[in-house]
Design a protein around this motif. Sequence first.
Motif, PDB file in Angstrom:
ATOM      1  N   TRP A 223       0.838  -1.202   0.000  1.00 25.33           N
ATOM      2  CA  TRP A 223       0.000   0.000   0.000  1.00 25.33           C
ATOM      3  C   TRP A 223       0.876   1.255   0.000  1.00 25.33           C
ATOM      4  CZ3 TRP A 223      -4.614   1.018  -1.430  1.00 25.33           C
ATOM      5  CH2 TRP A 223      -5.285   2.142  -0.977  1.00 25.33           C
ATOM      6  N   ILE A 226       2.118   1.733  -3.444  1.00 26.51           N
ATOM      7  CA  ILE A 226       1.128   2.365  -4.322  1.00 26.51           C
ATOM      8  C   ILE A 226       1.144   3.871  -4.107  1.00 26.51           C
ATOM      9  CG2 ILE A 226      -1.345   2.575  -4.765  1.00 26.51           C
ATOM     10  CD1 ILE A 226      -1.626  -0.344  -4.108  1.00 26.51           C
ATOM     11  N   ARG A 229       4.755   8.150  -5.165  1.00 33.99           N
ATOM     12  CA  ARG A 229       4.487   8.762  -6.473  1.00 33.99           C
ATOM     13  C   ARG A 229       5.731   8.941  -7.314  1.00 33.99           C
ATOM     14  NH1 ARG A 229      -0.053  12.684  -3.827  1.00 33.99           N
ATOM     15  NH2 ARG A 229      -1.118  10.912  -2.903  1.00 33.99           N
ATOM     16  N   ARG A 600       0.677  11.432  17.938  1.00 32.62           N
ATOM     17  CA  ARG A 600      -0.592  11.987  17.495  1.00 32.62           C
ATOM     18  C   ARG A 600      -0.687  13.454  17.889  1.00 32.62           C
ATOM     19  NH1 ARG A 600      -3.952  11.013  13.526  1.00 32.62           N
ATOM     20  NH2 ARG A 600      -5.848  12.137  13.942  1.00 32.62           N
ATOM     21  N   ARG A 601      -0.086  13.787  19.020  1.00 27.59           N
ATOM     22  CA  ARG A 601      -0.060  15.198  19.429  1.00 27.59           C
ATOM     23  C   ARG A 601       1.200  15.873  18.877  1.00 27.59           C
ATOM     24  NH1 ARG A 601      -4.832  17.088  20.978  1.00 27.59           N
ATOM     25  NH2 ARG A 601      -3.865  18.772  22.173  1.00 27.59           N
TER      26      ARG A 601
ATOM     27  N   TRP B 262      -9.784   9.370  18.143  1.00 28.98           N
ATOM     28  CA  TRP B 262      -8.423   9.421  17.600  1.00 28.98           C
ATOM     29  C   TRP B 262      -8.242  10.678  16.757  1.00 28.98           C
ATOM     30  CZ3 TRP B 262      -4.144   7.448  18.990  1.00 28.98           C
ATOM     31  CH2 TRP B 262      -3.072   7.320  18.118  1.00 28.98           C
ATOM     32  N   HIS B 263      -9.265  11.000  15.970  1.00 23.90           N
ATOM     33  CA  HIS B 263      -9.214  12.226  15.169  1.00 23.90           C
ATOM     34  C   HIS B 263      -9.163  13.450  16.070  1.00 23.90           C
ATOM     35  CE1 HIS B 263      -9.434  10.947  11.071  1.00 23.90           C
ATOM     36  NE2 HIS B 263     -10.340  10.045  11.394  1.00 23.90           N
ATOM     37  N   PHE B 265      -8.117  13.621  19.059  1.00 24.94           N
ATOM     38  CA  PHE B 265      -6.846  13.645  19.766  1.00 24.94           C
ATOM     39  C   PHE B 265      -5.748  14.217  18.881  1.00 24.94           C
ATOM     40  CE2 PHE B 265      -3.093  11.508  21.628  1.00 24.94           C
ATOM     41  CZ  PHE B 265      -3.228  11.961  22.925  1.00 24.94           C
ATOM     42  N   GLY B 266      -5.840  13.938  17.577  1.00 22.40           N
ATOM     43  CA  GLY B 266      -4.828  14.428  16.652  1.00 22.40           C
ATOM     44  C   GLY B 266      -5.059  15.868  16.239  1.00 22.40           C
ATOM     45  N   ASP B 267      -6.185  16.426  16.615  1.00 23.37           N
ATOM     46  CA  ASP B 267      -6.493  17.804  16.246  1.00 23.37           C
ATOM     47  C   ASP B 267      -5.799  18.719  17.251  1.00 23.37           C
ATOM     48  OD1 ASP B 267      -7.496  20.199  15.624  1.00 23.37           O
ATOM     49  OD2 ASP B 267      -9.610  19.615  15.698  1.00 23.37           O
ATOM     50  N   LEU B 268      -4.686  19.330  16.822  1.00 19.65           N
ATOM     51  CA  LEU B 268      -3.859  20.060  17.782  1.00 19.65           C
ATOM     52  C   LEU B 268      -4.523  21.345  18.259  1.00 19.65           C
ATOM     53  CD1 LEU B 268      -0.264  19.525  16.397  1.00 19.65           C
ATOM     54  CD2 LEU B 268      -1.462  18.336  18.225  1.00 19.65           C
ATOM     55  N   LEU B 270      -7.321  21.462  19.597  1.00 19.33           N
ATOM     56  CA  LEU B 270      -8.073  21.141  20.809  1.00 19.33           C
ATOM     57  C   LEU B 270      -7.100  20.909  21.949  1.00 19.33           C
ATOM     58  CD1 LEU B 270     -10.719  18.623  19.429  1.00 19.33           C
ATOM     59  CD2 LEU B 270     -11.013  21.035  19.904  1.00 19.33           C
ATOM     60  N   SER B 271      -7.413  21.472  23.097  1.00 18.11           N
ATOM     61  CA  SER B 271      -6.534  21.244  24.243  1.00 18.11           C
ATOM     62  C   SER B 271      -6.798  19.852  24.802  1.00 18.11           C
ATOM     63  CB  SER B 271      -6.793  22.290  25.315  1.00 18.11           C
ATOM     64  OG  SER B 271      -8.024  22.013  25.930  1.00 18.11           O
ATOM     65  N   ALA B 616     -10.029   3.864  -3.871  1.00 15.55           N
ATOM     66  CA  ALA B 616      -8.986   3.990  -2.849  1.00 15.55           C
ATOM     67  C   ALA B 616      -7.603   3.979  -3.490  1.00 15.55           C
ATOM     68  CB  ALA B 616      -9.120   2.863  -1.842  1.00 15.55           C
ATOM     69  N   VAL B 617      -7.398   3.081  -4.449  1.00 14.51           N
ATOM     70  CA  VAL B 617      -6.090   3.016  -5.118  1.00 14.51           C
ATOM     71  C   VAL B 617      -5.831   4.307  -5.889  1.00 14.51           C
ATOM     72  CG1 VAL B 617      -4.824   1.897  -6.971  1.00 14.51           C
ATOM     73  CG2 VAL B 617      -5.962   0.521  -5.248  1.00 14.51           C
ATOM     74  N   MET B 619      -6.921   7.239  -5.230  1.00 13.91           N
ATOM     75  CA  MET B 619      -6.571   8.314  -4.319  1.00 13.91           C
ATOM     76  C   MET B 619      -5.168   8.129  -3.753  1.00 13.91           C
ATOM     77  SD  MET B 619     -10.276   8.769  -2.637  1.00 13.91           S
ATOM     78  CE  MET B 619      -9.887   9.773  -1.262  1.00 13.91           C
ATOM     79  N   GLN B 620      -4.816   6.889  -3.481  1.00 17.89           N
ATOM     80  CA  GLN B 620      -3.479   6.635  -2.949  1.00 17.89           C
ATOM     81  C   GLN B 620      -2.415   6.979  -3.994  1.00 17.89           C
ATOM     82  OE1 GLN B 620      -2.640   5.812   0.022  1.00 17.89           O
ATOM     83  NE2 GLN B 620      -0.673   4.784  -0.025  1.00 17.89           N
ATOM     84  N   ARG B 621      -2.744   6.748  -5.279  1.00 20.30           N
ATOM     85  CA  ARG B 621      -1.803   7.112  -6.347  1.00 20.30           C
ATOM     86  C   ARG B 621      -1.793   8.608  -6.582  1.00 20.30           C
ATOM     87  NH1 ARG B 621       2.355   4.783  -7.595  1.00 20.30           N
ATOM     88  NH2 ARG B 621       2.419   5.650  -9.688  1.00 20.30           N
ATOM     89  N   GLY B 622      -2.668   9.329  -5.878  1.00 20.13           N
ATOM     90  CA  GLY B 622      -2.665  10.781  -5.995  1.00 20.13           C
ATOM     91  C   GLY B 622      -3.324  11.291  -7.258  1.00 20.13           C
TER      92      GLY B 622
END
Lengths: 724, 748
Positions: A223, A226, A229, A600-601, B262-263, B265-268, B270-271, B616-617, B619-622
Amino acid sequence: MLGFLQRPVVVTADINLNVVALTALGLLSRLWRLSYPRAVVFDEVYYGQYVSFYMKRLFFLDGSGPPLGHMLLALGGYLGGFDGNFLWNRIGAEYSSNVPVWSLRLLPALAGALSVPMAYQIVWELRFSHCAAMGAALLVLIENALITQARLMLLESVLIFFNLLAMLSYLKLCNSQKHRPFSLSWWFWLTLTGVACSCAVGIKYMGVFTYLLVLGVAAVHAWHLIGDRTLSNVCVLCHLLARAVALLVIPVIMYLLFFYVHLVLLCRSGPHDQIMSSAFQASLEGGLARITQGQPLEVAYGSQVTLRNVFGKPVPCWLHSHQNTYPMIYENGRGSSHQQQVTCYPFKDVNNWWIVKDPGRHQLVVNSPPRPVRHGDIVQLVHGMTTRLLNTHDVAAPLSPHSQEVSCYIDYNISMPAQNLWRLDIVNRESSTEVWKTILSEVRFVHVNTSAILKLSGAHLPDWGFRQLEVVGEKLSPGYHESMVWNVEEHRYGRSQEQKERELELHSPTQMDLSRNLSFMARFSELQWRMLTVRSDDSEHKYSSTPLDWVTLDTNIAYWLHPTTSAQIHLLGNIVIWASASLATVVYVLLLCWYLLRRRRSICDLPEDSWLRWVLAGALCAGGWAVNYLPFFLMEKTLFLYHYLPALTFQILLLPVVLQHISDHLSQLQRSLFSALVVAWYSCACHVFNTLRPLTYGDKSLSPGELRALRWKESWDILIRKHQ
Amino acid sequence: MPPAVGGGLAGSELRVRRGRCGSQAARAVGPDVAVEAAARSHKRPAPGSRHFEAAGRWALLALVTLLSFATRFHRLDEPPHICWDETHFGKMGSYYINRTFFFDVHPPLGKMLIGLAGYLSGYDGTFSFQKPGDKYEHHNYMGMRGFCASLGSLLVPFAYLTVLELSKSLPAALLTAALLTFDTGCLTLSQYILLDPILMFFIMAAMLSMVKYNSCADRPFSAPWWFWLSLTGINLAGALGVKFVGLFIIVQVGWNTISDLWHLFGDLSLSLVTVGKHLTARILCLIVLPLALYTATYAVHFMVLNKSGPGDGFFSSAFQARLSGNNLHNASIPEHLAYGSVITVKNLRMAIGYLHSHRHLYPEGVGARQQQVTTYLHKDYNNLWIIKKHNTNSDPLDPSFPVEFVRHGDIIRLEHKETSRNLHSHYHEAPLTRKHYQVTGYGINGTGDSNDFWRIEVVNRKFGNRIKVLRSRIRFIHLVTGCVLGSSGKVLPKWGWEQLEVTCTPYLKETLNSIWNVEDHINPKLPNISLDVLQPSFPEILLESHMVMIRGNNGLKPKDNEFTSKPWHWPINYQGLRFSGINDTDFRVYLLGNPVVWWLNLLSIALYLLSGSIIAVAMQRGARLPPEVEGLSQVLLRGGGQLLLGWMLHYFPFFLMGRILYFHHYFPAMLFSSMLTGVLWDTLLRLCAWSLASSSLARGIHAVGIVSLLLGAAYRDPEHLEMHQLLLSTTLKPKQEAQSCFFHFLPK
C-alpha cells in the motif's frame, strides 16, 4: 573472447563468525546424544506410525495436519533405511534395531539448531545491533522447551524453522527493496518467503497464522508502494504482480504439490480406506480396487449392486436387508408395518446385494445389449437374497418418527399396497440423460408415491435390528444432504434366471476387467475435506492444558520415563525466559501506545527511521506472538503446552529488541549499569537452563529429593518413583 | 405503546427540525470539505423553496412509514395459531405475567417487552404455548404480535433516515426503504411474537442515532449532540438486552467512537482538557449508561420473577433459595453433614444437575449390567442418597448412637435411598467417555463390596474439618481406583432416559465437573439453621445467570445428522425456515427473502468492494479527481464503509460459532447490506451520469436507473404471490406474504 581469462577469478567470502559459532552451538545442543533415549517418546508414537505407513506406502488419513511434516519425517526414515516394521503402540517401548532413531530425529533437530542463527539474522535484519541479535540467538539456544521439542521426532521445531525462515526472507526482501528491486537476490528472497510460508502451512495448519501475518505486513508495504508517487504506474504494477505471484500463487502450488507427492507415495490401500469414498478407494492398489477392478461401468436393468451411503457417518455402511421383520409393537408402544427390515450395515455381506429392476418387466437379468439406467428413470430395487422389493410408506420409522419407515415389502393382505417405485436422481450429473455409473455416480432415490428420499438416519437400531443403522424415507427436509446420497460400489451384470442360481452368483466374487482413475484434483479435494472434517473424539488427556496456563508455564508434559531409573524427559520451559519474554511484550505494548499517543499530538520522541524500525519489529515479533497464541482461545480441540512454542519463539525475539531500545535511551552511566543487570539476568537464565537440563535431555537419573526440589510449581507433574 | 416506540417517533421529529443544519454539517470530522461541497451541490439554491422541500421530505418519510406499517400489519392476526418460536417467546411472555421463574439463553429485555405488551393489551398469561400449530382461540395474542410488528415496521423509516444522513441523497434512501419494505423475509420475520424484530429495532435505532450524532460533530456538547449520544447508548443497552448478538453493534459503535476520538486527539487545536471532556462524555453515555440500563433490566427481571418455576434446576442452590415455592425458600436444614443424613448432591457446573439413580440397568454391552447412575436436572425422589460409614451397616439414626459428623477425608458409602444400592465404580469403561470408568449402583440393601467406598474431600480445606451443607465444595474419590466422581455433561441415549452421563475420571485435574455440593439435607437428630444467610447478592445473581446463559448458548449444538443451516447458505437465500405448516394447518408460512432483493444485495457487495478499491487506489496514487467525483467517492468510502463494516460484523462472527444456527440470524446483516445497496447504486448511477456529461441525458440515466431498481424490487413480489397462489389454491388459503414451503421445489 577470452576476456574472463585476463582477470583472475576472485572469490571473496564474508564469514560472520558469530553466525558460525551460533550454528555450532545450536548443533551441539540439539544433536548431542540424539539417539538417546532409544525408546518411543510421547507423540513419536503417532508420527512414527505415519512414517511406517510411508515406508510401506499404505494410505492413511490424519486429521492433525497437511502431509509435508509427516513426509519430512519419513524422508529421515528413508535415508536411514527404515523398513517400516515397528509396532508403534506404546510410549516408552524400546526401539528394535531396525529403527534408525538417529536419522529419524535428525531433521527436527537440524531445524531446531538452525533456528538459533536465524534468530540472530532476524534481529540483525530488523536493523538492531549485533549485540541484541546475539542476545536473541543465545536465548533461543538455552530455551529448554525448544531443545526438548527439537531433539525428538516431532514437528514443532520444523514449523518454527519455517516460520522464522519466512520472516527472515521477508526482511531480507524489504532491505534489498530500497536499493535493488528486481535484482536476483530480491527475487530469491521474495520466492523464498512464499515457499517458506507454504512449507509452514504444509507442516501444521497453525502455519497459516504466520502466513497471514506476513501477508498482512506485505500488504501494508504494498500500500505504501502504491502511494509512492516517484514510481511509475507500470513499475508499481510490476511490484504488485511479483508479490501476488510469489506470496499467493506459489504457496498454493506448493501446497498442492505436497498433496501430490503424498498421494503418489501412498498408493496402496491402508487402514483408513473406509472413510474415503468408493471412487477414492478404487484408486488405491489393493483393497476395494481389487474387488471393483473390471466391473462394468454402466448400471443396467438387471444389474446386481451394493449401495454405499456417501455420508459415511457415524460409520461407512451399505444398504442392507435380511429376513427379520420390524417388531409389531416398539418398546414405546408405537406400531410398525411388521414388514422386512431395511438397514445400513457397516460390513460386507451377501445381504448387501440389490438388483435393479425395470418396473415394467419381470426378469432380473441383464439383456444383451444391456439397457443402461439413466437419470430420472423409475426403478425398483430387489433385495438379492429374499427377492423382496424396497418399499416405503406412511408409517413412522422406528427411531425417527418424523420420517417414513423403509421396508422390504411383504404382502399381508391388509390393504397396505406396495409402494416400491423409486425415481433415480443422479446428483453429480452433467446432463439430464446421464447414465448411472458404478462408483462415480452419486444418486438419490426419490419415492414416487410420497416423494420421500431414501436416507441414512444415523441412529442405531435396538437389539431387534441387530444394532445396525436405521434407514428412513425423509419427507420433511428434502434439501440436499450427503446422508441421502448413495453410490454403487460393487457391481456385476446378473445372469441367473433362477433364485437358487442367483444366490450362488451373489456369493461369488465379482470379476471382469476395466479400470478407472480419479483425477488428482478430485482426490486432493476429497482428501483435504476429509482431513478437515474427520473427528477425533478423545477430548481429554492427562497433560492437556489451556492457553492461559502457557504464559505462566503452569503446566508441563512428561514425555518419557526411563523404565528402571528415574531419568525422565519433560517438556518444560526455561521459566526465566518465559517470564521476561512476557514482560517484554507488555513493556513493548505500553511503550508503543505511549509513543503513538505522543506522535498523534505531534511530539516525536523517536526519529522517523528508528520509529519505523521499532514498529516493524513489533509488528513481526509481538504480532507473531499474538497470531500464534490468541487463536487458541477460540479452538475447541485438545491443547498442549507445545502448541505455544511457535508463539514463544517470536516473543523471545522481541526481548532483546525491547532491551536495546531501553538501553539506547539511557545515559552513559545508566547504560553500563543496565548492561550489568542484563548480564546478571542472562546468567540467571543459564543457571535455570542448567538446573532443568536433566529433565530436558533425560540423561541423568535424579534422586527423589532432587526431583522434588525441581518441582518449582505445584502444578508441575514430575514423576517420582515410590520405591527405588 | 411502550416507551421505545415513543423514543423512535420523537427521534424522527427532531431530525426534521434540524434537517437543515444536519446537511450543512455533512462532514463527520477531518479536513474534507469536499463532502460538504458535494452535499451542497445537490441542494436547490433557491431559499424560497426550502419550506417546500422540507415539507416534501416530511411527506416522503410519512409515506415510507405508512407503507411499511401497512405491509406489516396486513392480516396480522393470521394464522391464528402458534408459529415457530412463538411457542418459546410467547410462553416466556406468559411467565413474566405469571411471575414464574424460567431459564432462557437470551437476556431478558426482549421477553419482558413482549410480556409487557401482552399485559397492556389484556392478555392474562393463561395460554400454555405448548407447540407450534396450537390454536390461540379466545386468547388475546394480537397485542404481542402488534407490538413486534410495529417495531418491525419502524425498521424501514430508520433505514431510510440512516441512508439519507450518510449519503445526503433522497433516491438512495428511497431505494433502501423500498428494498426493505418489499423484502418478504423482513416482512415475515416482523409479524410474529419473536425477539428478532425487537433486536433489529434496537440495532437500527443505535445505528441511526450514531450516524446522527456523527453529523453533530461540529457542535460538540450541544443539546442535540448529547441527545443523540445518549440515545445511542440507550439503544446499545436495548440491543444487548434482547440478544447477545447486540454485541456486534456495540463493537461497531465502539470502533466508530475510537476512530472519532483518535481524530479529535490528533487535532492540535483542541486542548487536552477538551479531549478529556470528549472522552468522559463517551464513557458516560456509551459505557456507563448502557451498563446501568442493562443491569437495570436484570434487576427488573429478578424482581418480577419471584416464584419457583421450570428454570430452577439450572441454577445453584443458593440462587434457588430466593424463589418462593422452591423447597429451599425460607428453608431451614441442618448445617453440618452427619452419618445417616438423607441428602441430594448437586454438581457445581451449571446445568448438570443432581446425582441420580433409578431401577434400570445399563444395557448389555455397556460396561457391567448394573444399575444406572446419572445426573438429572429436575427435582425427584430418586435424587436422594443416604450417607453411611464404609464399614458398618447399622442404622446411624438409631437414637442410642451419638451424632457423628462426616469429616473431610472420611471413607464413606453413598446408598441410594429408593433402591438401597451403593454408589459403585470399577475398571469398566464409561458408556460415552471411553477413557473414564463406569459408575453404577451395586449391592443389595446396602451390602456391596470394597468398590463402594469413596473418600469425601472438601476442596481447599484441611483434613478433619466438618462438611457444610450447600457451602462446602466436595469431591468423591474412589478408594480402589483413585478416580474422581464427575459428570461428563454428555447426554445418554434413550436407554438412559436422556439424562447426563456420570463417570469416574482418572484425571485428577480440578474441574467443576467433578465438584459437588450437598443441597437437601434431612437429619432429624440435628438442629436446623435458617438458609437466609445464603441469599446471594445482586452482583452474584447477575454473574451466575450470565454463566448459565453462556453455557446454555454453547450447549445448543447441532445433533448428529440434523439438518442445520450454514452461514454461507444465508446471503444466497439458499434455504428458508418453516414458520407454520407442519401439522397440515391451513396456513403455510415460510421465511424466505425476496430473491431479487437478496441477490441484488449480494451483487452490490461485490460491486462495492470493486469500486471502493478502485477509488482507494486512485486516491493513494494521488490521482486528481474532479470535485463532484471526489464528493461521491467520499460518500462511498465513508458512508458505505460504515455500512459494510456493519454487514461484516453481523455476519462473519457466525462462521466461528459452534452453536446451532438458523437462517433468521442473518437478518440484522441483511439490513446493513440493503442500506449499502441503496448507497452504492445511487452513487454509481450518479457517477455514470457524470461521466456521460451531457446534462439532460445524465439526469435521465440516474432517474431511470433508480426507478427501475425500485420497480424491480417491488415487481418480483406480486409475481411470487401469483406463483404460490397457483400452487396452493387447491388446498390452501394463501396468505399474501407467506411463502409456501413448496416454493423450494420450483425449478429455478
